[in-house]
Motif scaffolding. Sequence first.
Motif, mmCIF file in Angstrom:
data_model
loop_
_atom_site.group_PDB
_atom_site.id
_atom_site.type_symbol
_atom_site.label_atom_id
_atom_site.label_comp_id
_atom_site.label_asym_id
_atom_site.label_seq_id
_atom_site.Cartn_x
_atom_site.Cartn_y
_atom_site.Cartn_z
ATOM 1 N N LYS A 8 22.668 -105.418 -24.300
ATOM 2 C CA LYS A 8 22.900 -104.585 -25.482
ATOM 3 C C LYS A 8 21.906 -104.935 -26.577
ATOM 4 N N GLU A 9 21.375 -103.899 -27.220
ATOM 5 C CA GLU A 9 20.555 -104.051 -28.414
ATOM 6 C C GLU A 9 21.184 -103.261 -29.543
ATOM 7 N N ARG A 10 20.606 -103.359 -30.716
ATOM 8 C CA ARG A 10 21.179 -102.697 -31.889
ATOM 9 C C ARG A 10 21.300 -101.190 -31.691
ATOM 10 N N ARG A 45 9.228 -103.569 -19.225
ATOM 11 C CA ARG A 45 10.401 -103.463 -20.093
ATOM 12 C C ARG A 45 10.783 -101.998 -20.274
ATOM 13 N N TRP A 46 12.103 -101.758 -20.316
ATOM 14 C CA TRP A 46 12.633 -100.407 -20.452
ATOM 15 C C TRP A 46 13.747 -100.409 -21.489
ATOM 16 N N ARG A 47 13.906 -99.273 -22.146
ATOM 17 C CA ARG A 47 14.976 -99.087 -23.110
ATOM 18 C C ARG A 47 15.760 -97.831 -22.753
ATOM 19 N N PHE A 48 17.063 -97.894 -22.982
ATOM 20 C CA PHE A 48 17.929 -96.748 -22.754
ATOM 21 C C PHE A 48 18.744 -96.528 -24.016
#
Length: 233
Positions: A139-141, A208-211
């Motif tokens: 989890k990120e912000r 690196r990937w973000r969702f």
Amino acid sequence: MKLDSQTPHAELERLFMRLTLAEFLRNTPINLRQFARYAVLFVLFPSMVLGFRAGLGIMLAFCAGMLAAMLAGQDEWAYAAVKLWLLAGVVVYIGVVIRTTLSAARRMRESRSPRPAERPLTTSSSPTPCGVLPMPWQKERDGFAAQMTLCADQAGVYALMIELQDCGRGRLMAEGTRGLCCPRRSGRGNHLELLALLRLEAGEHILRWRFAGADTHCPRGTVTLLCRPGNHS
């Protein structure tokens, strides 16, 4: 074209070049549908190039000024103002076409440039084999993030299939676009699939990937290395 561990690398290279060219052409005037919409928007409403709020304010001010001129009997002034408005729209549209095409050309050059490795190969480096690899998410912000390490013992194009389950509705994005082409993205329900072709230099790469999205929750996912440079030709 089906991609697997037996796909010749020469075919994968040709596919990569063809798909990056197709992505470039989609953002040029050859894409008549998209640029026809641009023409309608910017020729008739040139102020929209400044953004919706600013564009709407300028357009309303222009319409009010033209209406005031017509009510005052200054039809010639109103007619001249309309011609200037349309002329400004043509100029803005040409600028948008040039800017969009140049941006697409830069994006294609970036996609076709090999991605440099974070670390060079060492005697203990073990090439990443084709197959399923774990892809844990944290989890990120403003969403979730994941990363994987890929050891490329040879420079060339690598094909990854990323699959997310129980992810909700969101957007999957890579960190950095150099050497990256994503020709296929599909989703149904809480399932998302993304095919990513990467042109990599030899070495160890951290991908690196973000969702992120308005309705997302921590996904479960895997990444499959479909094919890589090897002995096939």
